[in-house]
Design a protein around this motif. Structure first.
Motif, short mmCIF file in Angstrom:
data_model
loop_
_atom_site.label_atom_id
_atom_site.label_comp_id
_atom_site.label_asym_id
_atom_site.label_seq_id
_atom_site.Cartn_x
_atom_site.Cartn_y
_atom_site.Cartn_z
N GLY A 126 -20.81 -64.54 0.23
CA GLY A 126 -20.39 -63.61 -0.81
C GLY A 126 -19.79 -64.33 -2.00
O GLY A 126 -20.04 -63.98 -3.15
N SER A 127 -19.00 -65.38 -1.72
CA SER A 127 -18.41 -66.18 -2.80
C SER A 127 -19.48 -66.97 -3.54
O SER A 127 -19.46 -67.06 -4.76
CB SER A 127 -17.35 -67.14 -2.22
OG SER A 127 -16.30 -66.41 -1.62
N LEU A 128 -20.42 -67.54 -2.77
CA LEU A 128 -21.47 -68.34 -3.40
C LEU A 128 -22.39 -67.49 -4.28
O LEU A 128 -22.90 -67.96 -5.30
CB LEU A 128 -22.32 -69.04 -2.32
CG LEU A 128 -21.63 -70.16 -1.54
CD1 LEU A 128 -22.55 -70.66 -0.43
CD2 LEU A 128 -21.21 -71.30 -2.46
N SER A 129 -22.57 -66.23 -3.89
CA SER A 129 -23.50 -65.38 -4.64
C SER A 129 -22.96 -64.98 -6.01
O SER A 129 -23.66 -64.35 -6.79
CB SER A 129 -23.85 -64.12 -3.83
OG SER A 129 -22.71 -63.31 -3.65
N ARG A 130 -21.71 -65.33 -6.31
CA ARG A 130 -21.18 -65.07 -7.65
C ARG A 130 -21.82 -65.97 -8.69
O ARG A 130 -21.80 -65.67 -9.88
CB ARG A 130 -19.66 -65.26 -7.66
CG ARG A 130 -18.91 -64.22 -6.83
CD ARG A 130 -17.43 -64.49 -6.78
NE ARG A 130 -16.75 -63.56 -5.89
CZ ARG A 130 -15.48 -63.66 -5.53
NH1 ARG A 130 -14.76 -64.69 -5.97
NH2 ARG A 130 -14.93 -62.77 -4.72
N ARG A 131 -22.40 -67.07 -8.24
CA ARG A 131 -23.12 -67.95 -9.16
C ARG A 131 -24.53 -67.41 -9.33
O ARG A 131 -25.23 -67.18 -8.35
CB ARG A 131 -23.16 -69.37 -8.59
CG ARG A 131 -21.78 -69.96 -8.35
CD ARG A 131 -21.87 -71.34 -7.75
NE ARG A 131 -20.56 -71.89 -7.48
CZ ARG A 131 -20.33 -73.09 -6.95
NH1 ARG A 131 -21.37 -73.86 -6.63
NH2 ARG A 131 -19.10 -73.51 -6.74
N PRO A 132 -24.96 -67.20 -10.58
CA PRO A 132 -26.26 -66.55 -10.82
C PRO A 132 -27.44 -67.21 -10.10
O PRO A 132 -28.29 -66.51 -9.54
CB PRO A 132 -26.42 -66.66 -12.34
CG PRO A 132 -25.02 -66.72 -12.85
CD PRO A 132 -24.25 -67.49 -11.83
#
Length: 199
Positions: free
Chosen positions: A103-109
Motif C-alpha cells: 500500500g505504501s509502495l503503490s503511492r509511487r506512480p
C-alpha cells in the motif's frame, strides 16, 4: 512428598510440551510459514495482474466454491504440515504487513501502475467493446446485469461502462457528458464519442 513434587513437575512439563506442540511453532517452522506466506502473496499479486480485475467482479455460485477451495489450499500451504495457532497468527501478521508495505509502495506512480490493474472501458455509447471484453474476461451477461441494477432500461441509454481497478463496474448513462479528467487513466477511453466527453 519429594517424589510427588517431582512427579508433578514431570507431568507439568509433559503437559506444557504437548500444549506447545498444538499451538506453537519452532523457529524453523516460523521461517517456513513466513516464506510460504510471502511467496503465495506475491504469486496471487502476479496472477491478478495476469487475469485482471475479473477475479474481483461480483461472484457467481461457481466462483464462490472456487474461492472456498482456494482459501483452504492457500491457508494449508501457508501454515505448513501441522497447522497451529502460532502459525496462523504469524501468517495473518505477515499478510497484514505485506498489505501495508505494498500500500505504501503503490503511492509511487510507477509502482502503482505495476501493482494495480488499470481501469478499462467496456461499453462506449451503448456498444460492447468486444476486444476489451475478451481481455478482461467479462461477459455480456455480466454487463447486462450491471445495466439492470443501475436502473437503466436500455443498453442504448448507456454512455459508458468502466471496469474499475477494484473490479467494480461503473455505469454512466447518457444525458450529462463525462468529465475528461475521470477518463484520464482509463484504457480505451479514446473510443468514446466526443459528444459524451466534457473537455
Amino acid at each position: 512428598m519429594v517424589g510427588m513434587e517431582s512427579l508433578f513437575d514431570v507431568d507439568t512439563r509433559d503437559w506444557l510440551s504437548q500444549l506447545w506442540f498444538y499451538i506453537g511453532l519452532t523457529p524453523l517452522q516460523a521461517l517456513g510459514v513466513l516464506a510460504a506466506t510471502v511467496a503465495l502473496y506475491c504469486f496471487f499479486l502476479v496472477m491478478t495482474r495476469i487475469v485482471g480485475q475479473r477475479v474481483f467482479v461480483k461472484m457467481t455460485g461457481f466462483d464462490i466454491l472456487l474461492t472456498i477451495a482456494l482459501s483452504s489450499l492457500v491457508g494449508r500451504a501457508m501454515m505448513g504440515h501441522v497447522p497451529t495457532a502460532g502459525a496462523a497468527i504469524l501468517a495473518v501478521c505477515t499478510l497484514l504487513a505485506l498489505e501495508g508495505l505494498f500500500g505504501s509502495l503503490s503511492r509511487r506512480p510507477s509502482l502503482f501502475r505495476f501493482i494495480n490493474n488499470e481501469p478499462v472501458l467496456l461499453v462506449a455509447d451503448g456498444a460492447y467493446l468486444d476486444d476489451e471484453l475478451r481481455r478482461t474476461h467479462i461477459t455480456e451477461h455480466e454487463l447486462q446485469s450491471r445495466i439492470r441494477t443501475a436502473g437503466i432500461r436500455s443498453r442504448q441509454d448507456v454512455a459508458a461502462i468502466i471496469l474499475e481497478r477494484s473490479g467494480e463496474l461503473s455505469v454512466y448513462s447518457k444525458g450529462q457528458p463525462i468529465a475528461a479528467e475521470l477518463l484520464a487513466q482509463v484504457r480505451s477511453a479514446a473510443r468514446l464519442p466526443e459528444e459524451l466527453v466534457r473537455r
